[in-house]
Design an enzyme around this catalytic site. Structure first.
Site, PDB file in Angstrom:
ATOM      1  N   GLU A 119       0.093  -0.772   5.922  1.00 25.38           N
ATOM      2  CA  GLU A 119       1.186  -0.206   6.711  1.00 25.38           C
ATOM      3  C   GLU A 119       1.081   1.309   6.778  1.00 25.38           C
ATOM      4  OE1 GLU A 119       5.120   1.358   7.878  1.00 25.38           O
ATOM      5  OE2 GLU A 119       3.987   1.767   6.060  1.00 25.38           O
ATOM      6  N   ASP A 171       0.822  -1.204   0.000  1.00 29.89           N
ATOM      7  CA  ASP A 171       0.000   0.000   0.000  1.00 29.89           C
ATOM      8  C   ASP A 171       0.857   1.256   0.000  1.00 29.89           C
ATOM      9  OD1 ASP A 171       0.691  -0.788   2.718  1.00 29.89           O
ATOM     10  OD2 ASP A 171      -0.645   0.795   3.426  1.00 29.89           O
TER      11      ASP A 171
END
Length: 388
Positions: free
Chosen positions: A146, A81
């Site tokens: 994250e 991500d």
């Protein structure tokens, strides 16, 4: 067709393919599918772990390849991500169209951290092709949460592995740690993060009649000054001293003639291993109580500190960096938190290493294009020293 492990720019090409997928947290956008296909072809068993509510579904990947001989388990960890690109008009090129200018690769996630993931995958492909009967195990822990709340990402993957009795011996997290040039910095630990939201309660009233009110800002000021002046600890050989920082102060109605009824202060500790969360909480409450404040205080522990002393993993990575680039890296624990704090629960050696971090989260995020394949060579050199 050229096999990826034989293409001298295989890591760069894979980084481009990953950048082209708009994987803003928590959307993986197919990145892990692509990575999983490459790893399966290299002999990995891959498992996907979906966590979180339907409107914030997080994708996690666990992949492992067992060698032919006994040895340690070396894991690579990272996240697919990325943060949102921000105003598209300010980008020189589309953030999700990998672009090359002046020897640099541009795109959201180029530095944080799709280049690292691509380099890890290609390093493993090359290593396995050269050493199909390697020792130990190679593993991957990859998440799509994250950059977000980090609630259903690596922490859930680690809990799942704990339930299965899995334990890692060493782990490299692909965070962008280099400062001036690739290879100059390895993170061998991180400080802990402890946040507080303090609400000091007063009595609202008219500024012309302060005797009929109680100003919480006035009451808080001496206590806050004392907190700011405290030396919480002096750090140690591995960590700088613990710091206390106020990030937000909210008070008042917006009118200039009203004493507010409360004031809210957000603050954060970045703490070394010389202080514990409990000690910090107790000291803060002690100051507030001594000043006679009426207050409510909510705490959030973002992460405990972790440290990997110099040893086999950092030695192997340092040697690989030096052999590949001629640079001798510095071991550092500066910076914010990372998913290394979760992995340290099942792994005694956790370090972070990746590309230059100067452009992370910025408009026109980029890396030196040549550094992506160099990074793959460093990761492969580490594998050679630990598992060949």
């Amino acid at each position: 067709m050229t096999h990826p492990a034989r293409d001298p720019h295989a890591a760069l090409r894979l980084a481009e393919a990953l950048i082209a997928r708009p994987s803003v947290t928590p959307d993986d956008a197919g990145c892990q599918t692509l990575i999983g296909e490459r790893l399966r072809a290299a002999g990995f068993v891959c498992e996907t772990l979906l966590r979180g509510p339907d409107d914030f579904r997080v994708t996690n990947l666990w992949a492992v390849r067992c060698g032919a001989r006994p040895g340690p388990t070396l894991a690579f960890a990272g996240h697919t991500d990325v943060v949102p690109p921000g105003p598209l008009a300010q980008w020189t090129s589309d953030p999700f169209t990998p672009s090359h200018r002046g020897g640099k690769l541009y795109g959201r996630g180029a530095a944080d951290m799709k280049s690292s993931l691509a380099a890890m995958v290609v390093a493993v492909e090359d290593f396995v092709a050269a050493h199909p009967d390697h020792a130990g195990r190679i593993a991957f822990l990859i998440t799509s949460d994250e950059e977000g709340p980090s609630v259903d990402g690596t922490v859930r993957l680690v809990e799942w592995l704990q339930q299965r009795g899995e334990r890692l011996d060493a782990c490299i997290v692909g965070e962008p740690t280099s400062v001036e040039r690739l290879g100059d910095t390895i993170k061998n630990g991180r400080r802990g993060s402890l946040s507080g939201r303090l609400r000091v309660i007063g009595v609202q009233g008219h500024v012309a009649y302060p005797q009929l009110a109680r100003n919480p800002i006035h009451q808080l000021a001496p206590a806050l000054a004392e907190l700011v002046a405290i030396e919480w600890d002096r750090g140690n050989d591995h960590f700088p001293p613990t710091t206390f920082q106020v990030s937000n102060v909210h008070g008042g109605t917006g009118a200039t003639n009203v004493i507010p009824g409360d004031v809210v202060v957000d603050f954060n500790f970045r703490f070394s291993t010389e202080s514990t969360p409990q000690q910090l909480r107790e000291r803060v409450h002690g100051v507030l109580d001594r000043h006679g404040l009426q207050y409510a205080l909510d705490w959030t522990l973002g992460g405990e500190p972790f440290l990997t002393p110099p040893g086999p993993l950092s030695d192997a990575l340092t040697a690989a960096i030096r052999a590949t680039t001629g640079v001798t890296p510095e071991l550092s624990t500066t910076g914010g938190t990372s998913d290394g704090r979760f992995i340290a629960r099942i792994c005694p050696q956790v370090v972070e290493f990746g590309p230059v971090n100067a452009s992370i989260h910025k408009i026109d995020e980029h890396v030196e294009a040549a550094s992506v394949d160099t990074l793959a060579a460093i990761y492969r050199g580490t594998l050679e020293r630990l598992l060949a």
